[in-house]
Design an enzyme around this catalytic site. Structure first.
Site, PDB file in Angstrom:
ATOM      1  N   ASP A   1       0.853  -1.296   0.066  1.00 43.08           N
ATOM      2  CA  ASP A   1      -0.042  -0.105  -0.149  1.00 43.08           C
ATOM      3  C   ASP A   1       1.017   1.285   0.008  1.00 43.08           C
ATOM      4  OD1 ASP A   1      -2.050   1.868   0.062  1.00 43.08           O
ATOM      5  OD2 ASP A   1      -3.229   0.597   1.673  1.00 43.08           O
TER       6      ASP A   1
HETATM    7  C1  BGC Z   1      -4.714   3.459   0.034  1.00 42.22           C
HETATM    8  C2  BGC Z   1      -5.107   2.477  -1.263  1.00 42.22           C
HETATM    9  C3  BGC Z   1      -4.735   3.342  -2.527  1.00 42.22           C
HETATM   10  C4  BGC Z   1      -3.480   3.829  -2.281  1.00 42.22           C
HETATM   11  C5  BGC Z   1      -2.998   4.707  -3.668  1.00 42.22           C
HETATM   12  C6  BGC Z   1      -3.582   4.214   0.024  1.00 42.22           C
HETATM   13  O1  BGC Z   1      -3.682   5.258   0.933  1.00 42.22           O
HETATM   14  O2  BGC Z   1      -4.814   2.607   1.256  1.00 42.22           O
HETATM   15  O3  BGC Z   1      -6.305   1.700  -1.042  1.00 42.22           O
HETATM   16  O4  BGC Z   1      -4.739   2.332  -3.528  1.00 42.22           O
HETATM   17  O5  BGC Z   1      -3.569   4.771  -1.165  1.00 42.22           O
HETATM   18  O6  BGC Z   1      -4.000   5.745  -3.706  1.00 42.22           O
END
Ligand code: BGC
Length: 772
Positions: free
Chosen positions: A227
């Protein structure tokens, strides 16, 4: 010379393990593989092109906003989800995106989780199966899915550092299960590991999770991506099976990894295999995008409407007040139908193409706001609604949650709707006996007025075409067929983990074990407002026959009403009574369409898992007399197997709420909570934590607040502000380094200062400044 060449080659291989910037991988020029663009998200593309970082969260290329997963789950229709996934993939092709960051298969452990609107269900089978449908559709266009957030990421509070303490059986039966189903059924080409720790180990460095379970047990052969900002120690992450660190551009620990790969053959092999997985993803993306493609956004808008219409749930319909007929005297009340609530906030936010509103769709109906966009009402605004309601035969009131209530980055604080909205509904219901309430919210609500109104429709966050879908249901053009994928308790206190979920604990104790949602309410005999699986139709269905032969179940269903409609058969396995097991477990579901008088037989195949529990390190079939249940009919089935293992007493009795002692017995031991405060700060601490002891941290936090406020156009009450601020000050210092916002030495200096070692801290700051 040879050595130098070898070292440079290794550096290149290692460098593929982190992205080039916020969204792209690096290109592999040696092998002529172009970089891969990744983009959120689960219910529509969020393709950031210019403001390519967290701050530009709401500025992305227009794309169709589909209903969010909390509503699409209510369709119980895997093929419908595949249609949605396919359309999103087509938009990805159109916008040169090779991988979509979705879907999200996390279990709804508690209804306050801020991201529940992005997730499907409290039930593992529903979550996993629908995620699989979405993935199948998306990948059929050649676009990769990145299934997220693996795993046990069930609260937004302290999401970057929280520690999910969960026993093995619960993890396997509930929290890992949707991922297992989706991986085995649909083979996603990528998986996103979550921010949190599981039993003390961050997901990105969790070998048991990413290698032993995901790859070895389930056969996943795709790429694991962090993530955004979830990388911790690059070497440990390689060893755990984590391939790509995002966002990129920082070269975090690349030198150390390359050096280690040079002297350690095993590590070199790990890095090379990992880089090959990244290359595979890039090749796939390049293949899918090799031919220019033009997506039909208008057709996708219509599809978004169809998905909403197939998912909206009719929860109550006294006196068959619905469907309405055209020409009836009806009025419309509620600002949420004018400033239509249709999606949540955070990284899943879509810059929608054409947002419909109920006010426009029902433009012929007299309208009053009743309350404002934040859910506040005055005496005057309610009077306006009441006066209108008095003049109409029937009233549609739109209720639910305002935008500020549901977002990534923080949890909700209550299941209650804003007071102004509740008061408006109650006042209208006093003067008109024919009230139809539409609920717009991404999750569960307390509905105190449920008994005072004639009809309730749950429309979730229905996406940009949700209003026309609702109109079709209101006027009977579409026969509602959605069923709740989550239980709605009477009140928050009824939730099993209400007392110990979320703030102020970043150590999340999964004390309730497997008893999540209906598994708890059914076993503990706690009445709910609306049950999992509840959903009405304008016609009626009857289960006329249920036969079980070995591991095959056949259910006959008949449409006994006067309209064509769709019905979802839910097939349950009822466990032998007693012990640590749910009363019944969903073992299959199938949605079918029937004309009036038509009858069809639906077949299900049961397997060992349906009768098993996870014991220590394997699945064990438990023997006894089970019952197979569908639509109220039951047939007994005798199964040979072992005895149910003993468990701490709460897990059989469910008397009261689970205590720490019960959990300690279940888990073996609860690790001591790490103390926070002066003397205990480390690279795992956050700026927010340190600011209670350190003036320097306070000053930095102050500056960050001002910066984020500016980025949010001065609005510090918006959900974006709260999420962005949290992303800056609630991440561990080690992640700030990964994000490239500061050097390791600088951050270590901050830690020393917060711990009271001023001299050492200041020295580190100065040496970082001069590049030492
Ligand atoms: C979120 C993800 C997301 C990523 C990119 C993170 O903060 O938890 O779900 O895909 O950011 O935007």
């Amino acid at each position: 010379m040879e050595d130098k060449k070898k070292a440079a080659a290794l550096e290149r291989v290692v460098s593929l393990g982190s992205g080039a910037d916020y969204w792209m991988t690096k290109e592999d020029s040696e092998n002529h593989i172009p970089s891969l663009r990744m983009t959120d998200g689960p219910h529509g593309l969020r393709n950031q092109t210019n403001d390519a970082d967290t701050e530009g969260v709401n500025r992305s290329r227009p794309a169709v906003c589909f209903p969010t997963a909390s509503l699409t789950a209510c369709s119980f229709d895997e093929d419908l989800l595949a249609e949605e996934g396919r359309a999103i993939a087509q938009e990805a092709r159109d916008q040169n995106v090779g991988m979509v960051l979705g879907p999200g298969a996390n279990i709804k452990r508690n209804p306050l989780c801020g991201r529940n609107f992005e997730y499907f269900s409290e039930d593992p089978l529903v979550s996993g199966t629908l995620a699989a449908g979405w993935i199948r559709g998306c990948q059929s266009e050649g676009i990769s899915c990145c299934l997220k957030h693996f795993a046990c990421n069930n609260q937004e509070y302290d999401r970057f550092i929280s520690n999910s303490m969960v026993d093995e059986r619960t993890a396997r039966e509930i929290y890992l299960r949707p991922f297992e189903i989706a991986v085995k059924k649909a083979h996603p080409w990528a998986m996103m590991c979550s921010y949190n720790k599981i039993n003390g180990v961050y997901s990105s460095v969790n070998r048991k999770l990413l290698t032993d379970i995901l790859r070895k047990e389930w056969g996943f052969d795709g790429m694991v991506v962090t993530d955004w900002g979830a990388m911790h120690n690059r070497i440990d992450a390689y060893r755990a099976g984590c391939d790509l660190s995002m966002p990129g551009g920082m070269a975090y620990m690349e030198k150390e990894c390359a050096q280690l790969a040079e002297r350690d053959e095993d590590f070199r092999r790990i890095v090379e295999e990992s880089a090959e997985r990244v290359r595979d993803s890039m090749r796939r993306g390049a293949r899918a995008l090799s031919v220019p493609y033009s997506a039909d956004y208008e057709a996708h808008h219509d599809l978004a409407g169809k998905v909403a219409a197939e998912s909206i749930v009719l929860l109550k319909n006294e006196d068959s007040i619905l469907p309405l007929s055209y020409g009836e005297s009806v009025c419309l009340i509620g600002d949420l139908g004018d400033h239509m609530r249709y999606q949540g906030s955070g990284s899943s936010h879509v810059n929608a193409i054409r947002v419909e509103t109920l006010r426009n769709e029902l433009a012929d109906l007299p309208y009053a706001a009743g309350y404002d966009v934040n859910g506040n009402a005055t005496e005057q605004s309610i009077d306006g609604a009441v006066e209108l309601a008095k003049k109409a035969d029937k009233v549609i009131v739109v209720a639910g949650l305002p935008v500020s209530a549901e977002s990534e980055g923080f949890d909700r604080t209550t299941l209650a709707m804003p007071e102004g909205i509740v008061k408006t509904v109650e006042a209208v219901a006093k003067v008109n006996p024919n009230v139809i309430v539409i609920l717009l919210a991404g999750g569960v609500l307390e509905v105190p007025f449920a008994d005072d109104v004639k009809a309730v429709l749950y429309a979730g966050l229905p996406g940009e075409a949700g209003a026309s879908a609702l109109k079709k249901i209101l006027y009977g053009e579409v026969n509602p067929s959605g069923r709740l994928a989550e239980s709605w308790p009477m009140k928050y206190e009824d939730v099993v983990n209400a007392e110990y979920y979320g703030e102020p604990r970043s150590d999340a104790e999964y004390r309730e074990g497997i008893y999540v949602g209906s598994r708890y309410y059914e076993k503990a005999h706690v009445p709910v407002r609306f049950a999992f699986g509840q959903g009405l139709s304008y016609t009626t269905f009857a289960c006329t026959d249920l036969k079980v032969d070995g591991r095959t179940a056949a259910v006959s269903v008949e449409n006994t009403g006067t309209r064509a409609g769709k019905h979802t058969v839910l097939l349950y396995v009822r466990n032998p009574e007693g012990g640590y097991r749910e009363v019944r477990k969903l073992a299959g579901f199938r949605k079918i369409e029937l004309s009036p008088g038509e009858r069809r037989t639906v077949m299900f195949t049961l397997d060992d898992r349906d009768f098993s529990v996870y014991e220590k390190d394997h699945w064990e079939v438990i023997g006894g007399t089970y019952e197979i249940e569908a639509d109220g009919k039951r047939v007994a089935l005798s199964v040979e197997g072992s005895e149910l293992p003993d468990s701490p007493s709460w897990y059989s009795s469910l008397e009261g709420k689970p205590g720490r002692d019960d959990f300690e017995e279940l888990l073996g031991s609860i690790p001591a909570v790490q103390p926070i405060g002066r003397g205990h700060y480390s690279m795992d601490s956050t700026l927010r934590q340190m600011s209670s002891d350190s003036k320097v941290a306070q000053v930095i936090v102050g500056q960050v607040c001002r910066h984020v406020k500016k980025a949010c156009d001065g609005d510090d009450s918006s959900p974006e502000y709260r999420m962005l601020l949290s992303t800056a000050i609630d991440i561990p210092l080690s992640s700030i380094e990964v994000f490239g916002r500061a050097k390791q030495r600088q951050l270590e200096g901050l830690v020393d200062i917060a711990n009271g070692s001023y001299g050492r801290g200041i020295w580190k700051e100065i040496s970082a400044l001069f590049g030492k």
